[in-house]
Design a protein around this motif. Structure first.
Motif, short mmCIF file in Angstrom:
data_model
loop_
_atom_site.label_atom_id
_atom_site.label_comp_id
_atom_site.label_asym_id
_atom_site.label_seq_id
_atom_site.Cartn_x
_atom_site.Cartn_y
_atom_site.Cartn_z
N SER A 35 54.03 60.42 54.78
CA SER A 35 54.38 60.68 53.37
C SER A 35 55.83 61.11 53.23
CB SER A 35 53.46 61.77 52.80
OG SER A 35 52.12 61.37 52.88
N TYR A 38 58.59 58.31 52.66
CA TYR A 38 58.86 57.84 51.30
C TYR A 38 59.89 58.74 50.62
CZ TYR A 38 54.85 54.75 51.80
OH TYR A 38 53.99 53.78 52.24
N HIS A 62 62.60 52.38 56.02
CA HIS A 62 61.99 51.37 55.17
C HIS A 62 61.15 50.39 56.00
CE1 HIS A 62 61.40 48.77 51.74
NE2 HIS A 62 61.84 47.75 52.46
N ILE A 65 57.96 52.08 57.02
CA ILE A 65 57.05 52.13 55.87
C ILE A 65 56.36 50.78 55.68
CG2 ILE A 65 56.98 52.25 53.34
CD1 ILE A 65 59.12 54.49 53.55
N LEU A 66 57.12 49.69 55.77
CA LEU A 66 56.52 48.36 55.64
C LEU A 66 55.48 48.12 56.73
CD1 LEU A 66 59.64 46.15 54.75
CD2 LEU A 66 57.82 46.97 53.22
N PHE A 68 53.59 50.44 58.18
CA PHE A 68 52.41 51.22 57.84
C PHE A 68 51.69 50.64 56.62
CE2 PHE A 68 54.65 54.91 60.04
CZ PHE A 68 53.86 54.81 61.18
N GLU A 69 52.42 49.95 55.74
CA GLU A 69 51.82 49.35 54.55
C GLU A 69 51.22 47.97 54.79
OE1 GLU A 69 54.89 49.48 51.57
OE2 GLU A 69 54.36 51.52 50.98
N ASP A 70 51.44 47.41 55.98
CA ASP A 70 50.81 46.13 56.32
C ASP A 70 49.31 46.26 56.03
OD1 ASP A 70 50.77 43.49 58.04
OD2 ASP A 70 49.18 44.79 58.84
N ASN A 73 47.11 47.51 58.92
CA ASN A 73 47.43 48.88 59.27
C ASN A 73 47.01 49.85 58.18
OD1 ASN A 73 48.53 48.00 61.69
ND2 ASN A 73 50.61 47.95 60.90
N ARG A 74 47.22 49.47 56.92
CA ARG A 74 46.83 50.30 55.79
C ARG A 74 45.33 50.57 55.82
NH1 ARG A 74 48.50 53.64 53.17
NH2 ARG A 74 49.53 53.57 51.25
N GLU A 78 43.61 54.19 56.06
CA GLU A 78 42.68 54.65 55.03
C GLU A 78 41.35 55.07 55.62
OE1 GLU A 78 42.67 51.47 52.16
OE2 GLU A 78 44.60 52.11 51.31
#
Length: 174
Positions: A35, A38, A62, A65-66, A68-70, A73-74, A78
């Protein structure tokens, strides 16, 4: 077998040599430190003193972050967030680097001496029996002064920690 280290996400983005280890590494990252990525990327405050270095590190943040947002992976992250102290399935960056995200809970056990992220790093390292990796000398000094029973490596000693390290049994003999 992966050598495991508890680390803040920003450290991985800041220190490029962490991404080229000699042996396989599993970076264990408290979710709260993701977190912070960001905030660092989107904030006006510089991450590094040198403007050129700051731009490079923010670009690396950045990219992390990308990663982890894949979507895959997301989904793993979760799932880990569904229960306290749950670990994600490994998030594979390449054949030598993987990340494990932990849904840490700051229990304030060390809250009087350490900030919330430091507390989560300590508790994660203790719970998993895994060394900490940091570049913060003040944090290292506080760990020693408070006699926190956790193994800590300075970022500059990363190659040693990966290649040889110090076994917990070795520490008991000192």
């Amino acid at each position: 077998m992966h050598r495991r280290f508890v680390i803040e996400a920003v450290m991985v983005a800041t220190y490029g040599h962490l991404l080229v280890p000699v042996h396989p590494v599993d970076f264990i990252v408290p979710y709260s430190s993701i977190s912070e990525l960001y905030e660092m990327r989107d904030g006006n405050d510089p991450v590094m003193d040198n403007p050129e270095d700051d731009g490079h590190v923010k670009a690396q943040i950045h990219q992390l972050i990308l990663f982890f947002e894949d979507p895959l992976n997301r989904k793993k992250i979760e799932k880990a967030l569904q229960a306290p102290w749950r670990e994600s399935s490994p998030l594979l960056l390449n054949d030598r680097i993987q990340f494990t995200i932990v849904n840490t809970m700051d229990t304030a056990q060390y809250g009087e001496l350490f900030d919330p992220i430091e507390t989560e790093l300590i508790l994660t390292a203790l719970k998993l029996g895994t060394p900490l990796l940091t570049d913060q000398f003040e944090f290292q000094d506080k760990l020693i002064e408070a006699e926190v029973p956790v193994q800590v490596y300075d970022i500059e000693d990363f190659e040693f920690a990966v290649e040889e390290g110090i076994a917990p049994g070795d520490l008991e003999q000192m």
